[in-house]
Design an enzyme around this catalytic site. Structure first.
Site, short mmCIF file in Angstrom:
data_model
loop_
_atom_site.label_atom_id
_atom_site.label_comp_id
_atom_site.label_asym_id
_atom_site.label_seq_id
_atom_site.Cartn_x
_atom_site.Cartn_y
_atom_site.Cartn_z
N LYS A 1 28.24 -22.88 -35.35
CA LYS A 1 28.81 -22.73 -36.71
C LYS A 1 30.28 -22.38 -36.55
CE LYS A 1 27.34 -17.94 -37.53
NZ LYS A 1 26.53 -17.03 -38.30
N GLU B 1 23.33 -21.42 -31.70
CA GLU B 1 23.79 -21.98 -32.97
C GLU B 1 25.25 -22.41 -32.93
OE1 GLU B 1 22.24 -20.68 -36.78
OE2 GLU B 1 24.17 -19.70 -37.10
N ASN C 1 15.72 -12.12 -40.30
CA ASN C 1 17.19 -12.11 -40.28
C ASN C 1 17.71 -10.67 -40.40
OD1 ASN C 1 19.91 -12.67 -40.46
ND2 ASN C 1 19.61 -14.48 -41.75
N LYS D 1 20.38 -26.04 -40.04
CA LYS D 1 20.55 -24.70 -40.63
C LYS D 1 21.31 -24.86 -41.93
CE LYS D 1 19.91 -20.28 -39.80
NZ LYS D 1 21.04 -19.45 -40.10
O1 LIG Z 1 26.57 -15.93 -40.61
C1 LIG Z 1 26.79 -15.37 -41.69
O2 LIG Z 1 27.83 -14.73 -41.94
C2 LIG Z 1 25.78 -15.47 -42.80
C3 LIG Z 1 26.05 -14.81 -43.99
C4 LIG Z 1 25.13 -14.89 -45.02
C5 LIG Z 1 23.98 -15.63 -44.90
C6 LIG Z 1 23.70 -16.27 -43.72
C7 LIG Z 1 24.59 -16.20 -42.68
N1 LIG Z 1 24.36 -16.85 -41.50
C8 LIG Z 1 23.22 -17.64 -41.28
C9 LIG Z 1 22.42 -17.13 -40.18
O3 LIG Z 1 21.28 -16.85 -40.39
C10 LIG Z 1 23.10 -16.96 -38.85
O4 LIG Z 1 24.02 -18.00 -38.73
C11 LIG Z 1 22.18 -16.97 -37.63
O5 LIG Z 1 21.12 -16.11 -37.76
C12 LIG Z 1 23.01 -16.55 -36.38
O6 LIG Z 1 23.60 -15.31 -36.66
P1 LIG Z 1 24.80 -14.72 -35.79
O7 LIG Z 1 24.35 -14.72 -34.36
O8 LIG Z 1 25.02 -13.36 -36.30
O9 LIG Z 1 25.96 -15.62 -36.01
#
Ligand SMILES: O=C(O)c1ccccc1NCC(=O)[C@H](O)[C@H](O)COP(=O)(O)O
Length: 246
Positions: free
Chosen positions: A51, A49, A179, A109
């Site tokens: 972001k 991802e 999630n 996303k």
């Molecule tokens: O990423 C966040 O802080 C978040 C907070 C609240 C709702 C959604 C959020 N992120 C979206 C996602 O589902 C994540 O970006 C994705 O699963 C990847 O997660 P990570 O590896 O922990 O960045």
């Protein structure tokens, strides 16, 4: 109208309702995420991802093109691009940039609550959308899923607890994302994901989402039934980590 929501989620949904459709002819075939996950036999199926920032504290302004090309070369089976602007620093431009350069399934996303957003995903070349059970009524969830399908797109139906799972299992959804992050408290709970994964029938493709940091966690999640792993923060902080996780 979507479900009544508290705090920042209600703001996100309000912004999503007002987002304009991007009208452009799609220039890309559809890459099916389900197919890429099923054919990933000798490696962990990682969706990498992109972001820049997140409510849970990420702040990494990496070069998008370099990051995405590196993930494709390193064997990721899909790319996820945040397009929500206010809380995640994403954009539709980021999505379009990515769909022009990779030959992998691309997930838009976002917090999808309207067909306009799905049209935009399609027009900009995305292959998969995310539908979050927590922010939609059951009828909206089914309607948006069917709408995405009518365009040839796939949808990941995202659950965060047993109640979401009960709703998801009432329908014929083929991909469920579990999630680990509670969308309000932002706490991550990998054990919760394992429990929920074990309750999902074998024929449904299961994606473990959020909070994944190590190969050990991936192995645990795989044992609980996960077919693929959506990883953002860990890879944005250290892209090379994909080599260890894959
Ligand atoms: O990423 C966040 O802080 C978040 C907070 C609240 C709702 C959604 C959020 N992120 C979206 C996602 O589902 C994540 O970006 C994705 O699963 C990847 O997660 P990570 O590896 O922990 O960045």
């Amino acid at each position: 109208m979507p479900r009544f929501l508290d705090g920042w989620l209600s703001d996100v949904v309000k912004n999503s309702l007002n987002r304009a459709r991007v009208n452009k002819p799609r220039e890309r075939p559809i890459y099916l995420l389900s197919k890429f996950i099923k054919s990933s036999v000798n490696k962990n199926a990682i969706i990498a991802e992109y972001k820049k920032k997140s409510p849970s504290g990420l702040n990494e302004n990496r070069n998008l093109v370099e990051y995405v090309k590196f993930m494709e070369e390193s064997g990721a089976i899909g790319i996820s691009v945040l397009t929500e602007e206010k809380y995640f620093g994403g954009s539709y431009n980021d999505l379009e940039t990515v769909t022009k350069i990779v030959k992998l399934p691309v997930l838009m996303k976002d917090f999808i609550v309207t067909e306009k957003q799905i049209d935009t995903a399609f027009n900009l070349g995305a292959d998969v959308i995310l539908l979050i059970v927590k922010i939609l009524t059951e009828r909206e969830l089914v309607n948006l899923y069917e709408y995405a399908k009518s365009l040839g797109l796939e949808a990941i139906v995202e659950i965060t607890d047993e109640n979401d799972l009960k709703i998801a299992l009432r329908h014929n959804f083929n991909i469920i994302g579990v999630n680990a992050r509670n969308l309000i408290s932002l706490e991550v709970d990998i054990q919760k994901v394992k429990k929920l994964l074990e309750l999902i029938p074998k024929n449904i493709i299961k994606i473990a989402e959020s909070g994944i940091k190590s190969r050990e966690e991936i192995i645990e999640l795989k044992k609980a039934g996960a077919d693929a792993f959506l990883i953002g923060t860990t890879l944005m902080k250290d892209p090379n980590k994909i080599k260890e996780l894959i």
